[in-house]
Design an enzyme around this catalytic site. Structure first.
Site, PDB file in Angstrom:
ATOM      1  N   ARG A   1      -8.327  12.665  12.374  1.00 19.08           N
ATOM      2  CA  ARG A   1      -6.863  12.461  12.457  1.00 19.08           C
ATOM      3  C   ARG A   1      -6.083  13.756  12.238  1.00 19.08           C
ATOM      4  O   ARG A   1      -6.491  14.605  11.442  1.00 19.08           O
ATOM      5  CB  ARG A   1      -6.453  11.379  11.442  1.00 19.08           C
ATOM      6  CG  ARG A   1      -7.066  10.041  11.844  1.00 19.08           C
ATOM      7  CD  ARG A   1      -6.672   8.942  10.924  1.00 19.08           C
ATOM      8  NE  ARG A   1      -5.264   8.660  10.973  1.00 19.08           N
ATOM      9  CZ  ARG A   1      -4.655   7.817  10.148  1.00 19.08           C
ATOM     10  NH1 ARG A   1      -5.345   7.187   9.212  1.00 19.08           N
ATOM     11  NH2 ARG A   1      -3.365   7.605  10.259  1.00 19.08           N
TER      12      ARG A   1
ATOM     13  N   ASP B   1       1.994  -0.325  12.518  1.00 21.21           N
ATOM     14  CA  ASP B   1       0.758  -0.793  11.877  1.00 21.21           C
ATOM     15  C   ASP B   1       0.447  -2.242  12.242  1.00 21.21           C
ATOM     16  O   ASP B   1      -0.688  -2.700  12.086  1.00 21.21           O
ATOM     17  CB  ASP B   1       0.875  -0.689  10.350  1.00 21.21           C
ATOM     18  CG  ASP B   1       0.872   0.758   9.878  1.00 21.21           C
ATOM     19  OD1 ASP B   1       0.496   1.634  10.667  1.00 21.21           O
ATOM     20  OD2 ASP B   1       1.242   1.000   8.717  1.00 21.21           O
TER      21      ASP B   1
ATOM     22  N   SER C   1       7.569  10.243  10.874  1.00 14.64           N
ATOM     23  CA  SER C   1       6.432  10.014   9.983  1.00 14.64           C
ATOM     24  C   SER C   1       6.872   9.946   8.533  1.00 14.64           C
ATOM     25  O   SER C   1       7.351  10.933   7.969  1.00 14.64           O
ATOM     26  CB  SER C   1       5.384  11.118  10.134  1.00 14.64           C
ATOM     27  OG  SER C   1       4.431  10.991   9.097  1.00 14.64           O
TER      28      SER C   1
ATOM     29  N   GLN D   1       4.798   9.574   6.110  1.00 20.66           N
ATOM     30  CA  GLN D   1       3.831  10.339   5.318  1.00 20.66           C
ATOM     31  C   GLN D   1       4.273  11.797   5.222  1.00 20.66           C
ATOM     32  O   GLN D   1       4.222  12.408   4.153  1.00 20.66           O
ATOM     33  CB  GLN D   1       2.447  10.261   5.964  1.00 20.66           C
ATOM     34  CG  GLN D   1       1.846   8.863   5.937  1.00 20.66           C
ATOM     35  CD  GLN D   1       0.595   8.733   6.785  1.00 20.66           C
ATOM     36  OE1 GLN D   1       0.300   9.609   7.604  1.00 20.66           O
ATOM     37  NE2 GLN D   1      -0.133   7.648   6.600  1.00 20.66           N
TER      38      GLN D   1
ATOM     39  N   ARG E   1       2.854   5.946  -3.367  1.00 16.55           N
ATOM     40  CA  ARG E   1       4.002   6.713  -3.887  1.00 16.55           C
ATOM     41  C   ARG E   1       4.100   6.584  -5.404  1.00 16.55           C
ATOM     42  O   ARG E   1       4.421   7.545  -6.097  1.00 16.55           O
ATOM     43  CB  ARG E   1       5.287   6.245  -3.205  1.00 16.55           C
ATOM     44  CG  ARG E   1       5.402   6.734  -1.759  1.00 16.55           C
ATOM     45  CD  ARG E   1       6.344   5.883  -0.943  1.00 16.55           C
ATOM     46  NE  ARG E   1       6.560   6.390   0.406  1.00 16.55           N
ATOM     47  CZ  ARG E   1       5.703   6.225   1.427  1.00 16.55           C
ATOM     48  NH1 ARG E   1       4.562   5.585   1.244  1.00 16.55           N
ATOM     49  NH2 ARG E   1       5.991   6.709   2.628  1.00 16.55           N
TER      50      ARG E   1
ATOM     51  N   LYS F   1       0.841  -1.212   0.000  1.00  5.18           N
ATOM     52  CA  LYS F   1       0.000   0.000   0.000  1.00  5.18           C
ATOM     53  C   LYS F   1       0.871   1.256   0.000  1.00  5.18           C
ATOM     54  O   LYS F   1       0.607   2.200  -0.745  1.00  5.18           O
ATOM     55  CB  LYS F   1      -0.904  -0.060   1.242  1.00  5.18           C
ATOM     56  CG  LYS F   1      -1.997   0.971   1.276  1.00  5.18           C
ATOM     57  CD  LYS F   1      -3.171   0.510   2.129  1.00  5.18           C
ATOM     58  CE  LYS F   1      -2.938   0.615   3.618  1.00  5.18           C
ATOM     59  NZ  LYS F   1      -2.996   1.998   4.111  1.00  5.18           N
TER      60      LYS F   1
HETATM   61  C1  S3P Z   1       2.744   5.194   5.926  1.00  2.00           C
HETATM   62  C2  S3P Z   1       3.390   5.649   7.025  1.00  2.00           C
HETATM   63  C3  S3P Z   1       2.973   5.353   8.421  1.00  2.00           C
HETATM   64  C4  S3P Z   1       2.013   4.184   8.452  1.00  2.00           C
HETATM   65  C5  S3P Z   1       0.931   4.313   7.430  1.00  2.00           C
HETATM   66  C6  S3P Z   1       1.544   4.348   6.026  1.00  2.00           C
HETATM   67  C7  S3P Z   1       3.304   5.536   4.605  1.00  2.00           C
HETATM   68  O1  S3P Z   1       2.318   6.448   9.000  1.00  2.00           O
HETATM   69  O2  S3P Z   1       1.481   4.045   9.757  1.00  2.00           O
HETATM   70  O3  S3P Z   1       0.029   3.214   7.509  1.00  2.00           O
HETATM   71  O4  S3P Z   1       2.940   4.892   3.597  1.00  2.00           O
HETATM   72  O5  S3P Z   1       4.126   6.447   4.534  1.00  2.00           O
HETATM   73  P1  S3P Z   1       3.123   7.699   9.609  1.00  2.00           P
HETATM   74  O6  S3P Z   1       3.676   8.471   8.484  1.00  2.00           O
HETATM   75  O7  S3P Z   1       2.095   8.470  10.376  1.00  2.00           O
HETATM   76  O8  S3P Z   1       4.184   7.110  10.461  1.00  2.00           O
END
Ligand code: S3P
Length: 433
Positions: free
Chosen positions: A123, A314, A167, A169, A31, A26
């Site tokens: 969130r 996760d 993070s 993300q 990305r 995922k």
């Molecule tokens: C993700 C980063 C993680 C993860 C999320 C997917 C990603 O979150 O928990 O399910 O694909 O970059 P965070 O960026 O909040 O750590």
């Protein structure tokens, strides 16, 4: 009111064997869509995840004018000649979609309104909005939560960002802003989170330099065309890894999956609990390989803390199920971030354990799980399990039910499609003798 759908889950009648089907990763799928949307020539994506979260990223990008078409089993992503602005983008349940899109909007200088479901609308978004302000992103409506209206102006900033919370993300959102708007980013995080974005940019030849706790990136930089092979999702594989760990006599072959260092915390945890784990040879700059996991004679208790919490975040809901079967007390320490996921997962995991008749104590952001350590099944709960709209909670209950004393009922099983639409079919398949 919509009627609640339920599913009756039967325990396993013998050891689990086989090679469970896994969705495409995922994280890498999001990305692939987002970076492909910015490239000077089309990107081909192979093995894209069919997860509902990923579909939200694809639909949002199409809303901005990106062309995404099927080409046999591949997907072709083409950047638009003219981007659309002032559109409403539905991010559904997906935090990755919302946070990463904000980076794309900032760097492209686009305006949009982001909406999501009730869970996503709770969130936190400030963690990405605050650093993106330097690249000129302004919030027109909303605060920390969706719905959010934003305006981008593609300001080329030169900034050092020290993330208070690790993070991937947020790292990705900032990288999307810098490579388009330009400027220079120096980013540090307190713990190493998954680095798919850094590895992808390195593979493409971007001006990215690693720092001891982060990276430096300069822009603007033109993304070239690319063919991206997306491996299986290790976070989806973790459910079957725990299934193999708790059903006596089981052995499951998982993958190939991403073995990115930020994604394999759960494998190390199961290994420490005593599971025989065999890691196949990893290949690629963002490593990919097969994992075989078998059940041990005894599951030992384990403690997870610090960087390992980040690298197994996760997977904690399903790891908690393995801990509930261990001989002694396992501990998850300092897991505050779990409170900001699709549900307050720390509280929800304690609730799942209570439903399974397992003693668990939540104290601040620490969870102690009292495993019984015998092969006795979990007692049959007197009520259906409600996963609070959280896919990983529903699937963790699906794995725990493999070792319950009889059939159990789960509400809203369809929520698993957020990350793994094939989850229930796979559960049936690995139980077939
Ligand atoms: C993700 C980063 C993680 C993860 C999320 C997917 C990603 O979150 O928990 O399910 O694909 O970059 P965070 O960026 O909040 O750590």
């Amino acid at each position: 009111m919509m009627p609640v759908t339920t599913m009756v889950l039967h325990p396993a009648c013998g050891p689990l064997r086989g090679h469970p089907d896994l969705p495409g990763d995922k994280s890498i799928s999001h990305r692939g869509l987002l970076f492909g949307a910015l490239a000077s020539s089309p990107w081909t994506l192979r093995g894209l995840s069919q997860a509902r979260d990923v579909a939200h990223t694809a639909t949002a990008l199409m809303g901005l004018g990106v062309r995404i078409v099927r080409d046999g089993s591949d997907l072709l992503v083409t950047s638009p000649d003219a981007w659309r602005s002032d559109v409403t983008l539905d991010c559904g349940n997906s935090g990755s979609t919302a946070r990463m899109l904000l980076g794309l909007l900032a760097g492209r200088g686009l305006s949009a309104r982001l909406i999501g479901d009730a869970s996503l609308s709770r969130r936190p978004m400030r963690r990405v909005l605050d650093p993106l302000a330097a690249w000129g992103l302004t919030v027109l409506e909303g605060g920390d939560n969706l719905p959010l209206s934003v305006r981008g102006v593609a300001n080329p900033a030169a900034c050092s960002v020290a993330l208070p919370i690790a993070s991937a993300q947020v790292k990705t959102a900032l990288a999307l802003a810098v490579i388009q708007a330009g400027g220079r980013l120096e980013l540090e995080e307190p713990h190493a989170s998954r680095d798919h974005t850094e590895r992808l940019l390195e593979d493409l030849g971007a001006p990215l330099r690693r720092l001891p706790r982060g990276f430096a990136l300069e822009g603007p930089w033109d993304l070239p065309g690319h063919v991206l092979d997306i491996p299986g999702d290790p976070s989806a594989a973790a459910f079957w890894g725990v299934a193999a760990a708790i059903v006596p006599g089981s052995s499951l072959v998982l993958g190939p999956v991403s073995l990115n260092p930020g994604r394999i915390g759960w494998i190390r945890v199961l290994e420490r609990m005593g599971c025989p784990v065999w890691l196949g040879t990893a290949h690629g700059h963002d490593p990919v390989g097969t994992v075989t996991i078998s059940s041990p004679a005894v599951l030992s208790p384990v403690t997870i803390a610090g960087e390992e919490v980040v690298q197994a975040l996760d997977e904690i809901p399903v790891l908690a199920v393995a801990m509930a079967r261990a001989r002694g007390i396992s501990r998850i320490l300092g897991a505050r971030e779990l409170r900001f996921k699709e549900s307050d997962r720390l509280k929800a995991v304690a609730g799942l354990l209570g439903w399974l008749g397992v003693h668990a104590e939540l104290s601040g952001d620490d969870l102690a799980i009292h495993g019984r350590g015998d092969d006795a099944p979990f007692p049959r709960p007197g009520r259906a399990f409600e996963a609070l709209g959280d896919h990983r909670l529903a699937m963790a209950a699906g794995i725990a039910s493999l070792v319950a004393a009889g059939p159990v009922t789960l509400e809203d099983p369809d929520v698993a499609a957020v990350s793994d639409p094939g989850f229930w079919a796979t559960r049936r398949a690995i139980m077939e003798p």
